[in-house]
Design a protein around this motif. Structure first.
Motif, PDB file in Angstrom:
ATOM      1  N   SER A   1      48.465  78.985  41.353  1.00  0.00           N
ATOM      2  CA  SER A   1      47.840  79.083  40.032  1.00  0.00           C
ATOM      3  C   SER A   1      47.036  77.840  39.690  1.00  0.00           C
ATOM      4  CB  SER A   1      48.902  79.332  38.964  1.00  0.00           C
ATOM      5  OG  SER A   1      49.895  78.338  39.036  1.00  0.00           O
ATOM      6  N   ARG A   2      47.247  76.761  40.414  1.00  0.00           N
ATOM      7  CA  ARG A   2      46.485  75.544  40.124  1.00  0.00           C
ATOM      8  C   ARG A   2      46.384  74.740  41.409  1.00  0.00           C
ATOM      9  NH1 ARG A   2      47.639  70.463  38.719  1.00  0.00           N
ATOM     10  NH2 ARG A   2      49.874  70.795  38.741  1.00  0.00           N
ATOM     11  N   LEU A   3      45.236  74.131  41.593  1.00  0.00           N
ATOM     12  CA  LEU A   3      45.024  73.324  42.792  1.00  0.00           C
ATOM     13  C   LEU A   3      44.234  72.094  42.375  1.00  0.00           C
ATOM     14  CD1 LEU A   3      45.105  73.087  45.930  1.00  0.00           C
ATOM     15  CD2 LEU A   3      42.988  74.408  45.988  1.00  0.00           C
ATOM     16  N   SER A   4      44.755  70.918  42.697  1.00  0.00           N
ATOM     17  CA  SER A   4      43.972  69.735  42.368  1.00  0.00           C
ATOM     18  C   SER A   4      43.760  68.884  43.608  1.00  0.00           C
ATOM     19  CB  SER A   4      44.614  68.960  41.215  1.00  0.00           C
ATOM     20  OG  SER A   4      45.428  67.948  41.696  1.00  0.00           O
TER      21      SER A   4
ATOM     22  N   LEU B   1      38.915  67.115  41.688  1.00  0.00           N
ATOM     23  CA  LEU B   1      38.545  68.476  41.312  1.00  0.00           C
ATOM     24  C   LEU B   1      39.784  69.258  40.907  1.00  0.00           C
ATOM     25  CD1 LEU B   1      35.971  70.710  41.835  1.00  0.00           C
ATOM     26  CD2 LEU B   1      37.765  71.584  43.317  1.00  0.00           C
ATOM     27  N   GLU B   2      39.659  69.993  39.817  1.00  0.00           N
ATOM     28  CA  GLU B   2      40.747  70.880  39.388  1.00  0.00           C
ATOM     29  C   GLU B   2      40.240  72.306  39.511  1.00  0.00           C
ATOM     30  OE1 GLU B   2      43.777  70.001  38.260  1.00  0.00           O
ATOM     31  OE2 GLU B   2      43.364  67.852  38.472  1.00  0.00           O
ATOM     32  N   TYR B   3      41.075  73.161  40.086  1.00  0.00           N
ATOM     33  CA  TYR B   3      40.653  74.547  40.270  1.00  0.00           C
ATOM     34  C   TYR B   3      41.830  75.451  39.951  1.00  0.00           C
ATOM     35  CZ  TYR B   3      39.366  78.847  42.779  1.00  0.00           C
ATOM     36  OH  TYR B   3      39.111  80.149  43.125  1.00  0.00           O
ATOM     37  N   GLU B   4      41.544  76.504  39.178  1.00  0.00           N
ATOM     38  CA  GLU B   4      42.609  77.453  38.846  1.00  0.00           C
ATOM     39  C   GLU B   4      42.238  78.844  39.323  1.00  0.00           C
ATOM     40  OE1 GLU B   4      43.715  77.246  34.750  1.00  0.00           O
ATOM     41  OE2 GLU B   4      44.348  75.152  34.913  1.00  0.00           O
TER      42      GLU B   4
ATOM     43  N   LEU C   1      46.729  66.120  47.351  1.00  0.00           N
ATOM     44  CA  LEU C   1      46.577  67.505  46.916  1.00  0.00           C
ATOM     45  C   LEU C   1      47.819  67.874  46.128  1.00  0.00           C
ATOM     46  CD1 LEU C   1      45.454  69.035  50.331  1.00  0.00           C
ATOM     47  CD2 LEU C   1      43.981  68.479  48.386  1.00  0.00           C
ATOM     48  N   GLU C   2      47.609  68.643  45.088  1.00  0.00           N
ATOM     49  CA  GLU C   2      48.756  69.080  44.317  1.00  0.00           C
ATOM     50  C   GLU C   2      48.474  70.483  43.835  1.00  0.00           C
ATOM     51  OE1 GLU C   2      50.419  66.354  41.091  1.00  0.00           O
ATOM     52  OE2 GLU C   2      50.230  68.306  40.126  1.00  0.00           O
ATOM     53  N   GLY C   3      49.497  71.271  43.663  1.00  0.00           N
ATOM     54  CA  GLY C   3      49.261  72.620  43.160  1.00  0.00           C
ATOM     55  C   GLY C   3      50.543  73.280  42.717  1.00  0.00           C
ATOM     56  N   MET C   4      50.377  74.311  41.905  1.00  0.00           N
ATOM     57  CA  MET C   4      51.520  75.125  41.497  1.00  0.00           C
ATOM     58  C   MET C   4      51.503  76.374  42.344  1.00  0.00           C
ATOM     59  SD  MET C   4      53.457  73.820  39.248  1.00  0.00           S
ATOM     60  CE  MET C   4      54.460  75.230  38.781  1.00  0.00           C
ATOM     61  N   PHE C   5      52.582  76.593  43.065  1.00  0.00           N
ATOM     62  CA  PHE C   5      52.702  77.821  43.838  1.00  0.00           C
ATOM     63  C   PHE C   5      53.937  78.538  43.330  1.00  0.00           C
ATOM     64  CE2 PHE C   5      53.810  80.389  47.595  1.00  0.00           C
ATOM     65  CZ  PHE C   5      52.606  81.055  47.738  1.00  0.00           C
TER      66      PHE C   5
ATOM     67  N   SER D   1      26.829  70.928  36.839  1.00  0.00           N
ATOM     68  CA  SER D   1      27.908  70.015  36.440  1.00  0.00           C
ATOM     69  C   SER D   1      29.188  70.278  37.216  1.00  0.00           C
ATOM     70  CB  SER D   1      28.159  70.181  34.936  1.00  0.00           C
ATOM     71  OG  SER D   1      28.456  71.536  34.668  1.00  0.00           O
ATOM     72  N   GLY D   2      29.044  70.769  38.436  1.00  0.00           N
ATOM     73  CA  GLY D   2      30.238  71.000  39.242  1.00  0.00           C
ATOM     74  C   GLY D   2      30.716  72.435  39.154  1.00  0.00           C
ATOM     75  N   LEU D   3      31.998  72.612  39.398  1.00  0.00           N
ATOM     76  CA  LEU D   3      32.560  73.957  39.457  1.00  0.00           C
ATOM     77  C   LEU D   3      32.767  74.516  38.058  1.00  0.00           C
ATOM     78  CD1 LEU D   3      33.608  75.904  41.695  1.00  0.00           C
ATOM     79  CD2 LEU D   3      35.881  75.006  41.235  1.00  0.00           C
ATOM     80  N   GLU D   4      32.175  75.664  37.769  1.00  0.00           N
ATOM     81  CA  GLU D   4      32.355  76.248  36.444  1.00  0.00           C
ATOM     82  C   GLU D   4      32.622  77.753  36.531  1.00  0.00           C
ATOM     83  OE1 GLU D   4      27.583  76.196  35.492  1.00  0.00           O
ATOM     84  OE2 GLU D   4      28.778  74.363  35.348  1.00  0.00           O
ATOM     85  N   ALA D   5      33.375  78.239  35.591  1.00  0.00           N
ATOM     86  CA  ALA D   5      33.682  79.665  35.572  1.00  0.00           C
ATOM     87  C   ALA D   5      32.424  80.445  35.250  1.00  0.00           C
ATOM     88  CB  ALA D   5      34.763  79.963  34.536  1.00  0.00           C
TER      89      ALA D   5
END
Lengths: 201, 355
Positions: B5-8, B18-21, B71-75, B350-354
């Protein structure tokens, strides 16, 4: 101004302690301080013990175990004569086997195992000495107590092949489920071996 | 069900931070080339499996000029983190340092697809063996084979084989070479048996996946590198191995036969067909992992559309396993009808955007 440090003799002691396996810089310093400051420490006795052990300890001419004479106490024990001969990888494997109290024969430490990838061939192990002993001592049986990894397996098969011409029966310690372990926790190879080497009740 | 659900990413590849969900189902990453879409997939793979499909050198993943990446993330409910300062790394589960990777690796499984996987069809057999290994090494199951046994067999086999080949190459006495016959054939037989079972389980899944994407008929078969028991095969090959100074039979010569509509796929398949077959194989692995483990693996699909025609693209998306989470990259989504539960992120100014 030079930064403040311990005097040279203390630094040398820490340096020597750091060379011991498993001792890091912090532990080395702590041991050195304790050794010199604690009333319980007996540094002279320690130094003496190290020196004496170094002077008197030898490798047994026959089995390769630790000895204070040319032969170790196990090899000098005549009650063990003519029994079984247990082959192990290293001298430190002897004590765990001896502590079981089940085995009353003699031992032979190879000084390692065959490992071509690490440059260890038969000529680096005490295999010649083993064959010589078999000729002289004529044991009832040779028991191979080697590890169950790839190298241990290969060494066992090589030895069995080499010993065959002497006519001395060769056995191998059992492999399979560990004591207290259930069948469902065992992996594929362990179960394969346990089934292949099953025995009659 | 466990989802990422989250990856940084910190100091990883081209990213300072970078933060990515990703969403719970299909998450698309789009945008121009060289912006780091694939690196995000790589980070997800690294976080869950501790290895990258692109490199075996952790150093290569460190951002240029840096010394470490994190790297960090919620799995699912678990927070995974890896801090890597090559050559050392620290793994944490919910903030607790893990000394051994075994506990960490049971958290998540993945199936990766990249353009290099087209070589599964017409490249060297080693790639097809690696595909089988990727399934064998991630199986939690009982009954067929499990990852721990598979990993041990593979490791023991490779060690015995390298030892034996070294002795053969150096022309050592037969007794030394034959001492390796038992350990080699013991792990070899287990591997041959496991791979045979894997292929038999994968075959109907691959066939089904291929039919869904293109309507073509894909048949896969196991071509073992030795007959069982391997001990006998070794004896038969003795004179050949002495002459060639190399072990001639065994799982190191395994292959996977691929037939598309009854014809060997390696020699004739077009680029689009190769992509279809490679995807079908990967989806089959995902299907098998789902069935045995009870949980769908995370699908990481890099540039999946490639040369696929619009019909195949739509069919591929429609055929994505309904219970799986997937992160997919593509330069452009023009003209593609996305399933309603899809999420799209785009690399913009501006980078990664939804999107």
């Amino acid at each position: 101004m030079a930064s403040l440090d311990y005097p040279e003799s203390f630094r040398e002691l820490v340096k020597q302690l750091r060379r011991l396996p498993g001792i890091g810089p912090r532990s080395a310093e702590r041991i050195a301080l304790w050794m010199l400051r604690s009333p319980d420490a007996k540094p002279d006795q320690l130094a003496g013990a190290i020196g004496r052990a170094r002077e008197t300890l030898h490798t047994c001419r026959l089995c390769g175990f630790f000895a204070e004479q040319e032969e170790c106490s196990l090899c000098r024990d005549t009650a063990r004569e003519g029994g079984e001969l247990c082959v192990v990888e290293t001298a430190t494997d002897i004590l765990p086997l001896e502590r079981t109290g089940v085995f009353r024969g003699r031992y032979h430490a190879l000084g390692g195992k065959l490992s071509p990838l690490d440059g260890v061939g038969p000529e680096h192990l005490r295999i010649g000495e083993l064959l010589e002993r078999l000729g002289q001592e004529r044991p009832k049986e040779v028991i191979l107590a080697l590890g169950a990894d790839v190298e241990g397996e290969a060494t066992a098969h090589y030895l069995a092949e080499m010993i065959a011409p002497t006519g001395v029966p060769v056995t191998r310690i059992a492999q399979g489920l560990p004591a207290g372990g259930g069948v469902e926790q065992a992996d594929q190879v362990t179960l394969h071996r346990a089934l292949a080497h099953r025995r009659a009740y | 069900m466990s989802r990422l659900s989250r990856l940084s990413l910190r100091g990883f590849r081209c990213f300072e931070s970078l933060e990515y969900e990703p969403g719970p189902r299909l998450s698309f990453l789009t945008g121009p080339n060289a912006r780091g879409k694939t690196s995000i997939l790589e980070a997800a793979c690294m976080l869950l499996r501790l290895r990258s499909p692109r490199t075996s050198e952790n150093r290569e993943m460190v951002r240029f000029g840096g010394e470490a990446f994190a790297l960090e993330g919620m799995f699912g409910e678990t927070r995974l983190s890896i801090t890597c300062t090559p050559p050392t790394r620290v793994l944490k589960l919910d903030g607790v340092v893990q000394a051994k990777p075994s506990e960490y690796l049971v958290q998540g499984r993945i199936v990766w697809f990249g353009s290099e996987d087209l070589l599964l069809v017409n490249g060297p057999a080693e790639r097809r063996r690696k595909l089988l290994d990727s399934a064998g090494l991630q199986l939690a199951g009982v009954g067929m084979t499990d990852a721990i046994s598979y990993a041990r067999n593979l490791k023991n086999y490779e060690r015995a084989l390298r030892s034996r080949n070294l002795l053969l190459r150096e022309g050592k006495p037969r007794a030394q070479i034959e001492a390796y016959d038992i350990p080699l054939s013991e792990s070899g037989d287990c591997l041959l048996e496991s791979r045979d079972a894997l292929v038999r389980a994968l075959a109907p899944l691959a066939s089904e996946a291929c039919r869904a994407i293109s309507g073509e008929s894909l048949e896969i078969s196991y071509l073992p590198g030795a007959s069982r028991p391997m001990k006998e095969a070794l004896e038969v090959s003795r004179s050949e191995e002495i002459r060639l100074r190399q072990t001639r039979v065994g799982p190191q010569r395994d292959d996977l036969g691929l037939q598309l509509d009854g014809i060997p796929a390696g020699s004739f398949a077009s680029e689009g067909q190769r992509r279809t077959i490679a995807l079908a194989l990967k989806l089959a692995v995902a299907g098998l992992l789902t069935r045995i483990n009870g949980v769908a693996p995370l699908l990481l699909l890099d540039d999946i559309f490639g040369e696929l025609d619009p019909g195949r693209r739509d069919a591929l998306l429609a055929g994505m396993p309904s219970d799986a989470q997937a992160i997919l990259t593509t330069a452009d989504l023009g003209g593609i009808v996305l399933p309603s539960d899809s999420q799209v992120h785009r690399f913009g100014e501006s980078g990664l955007e939804a999107a």
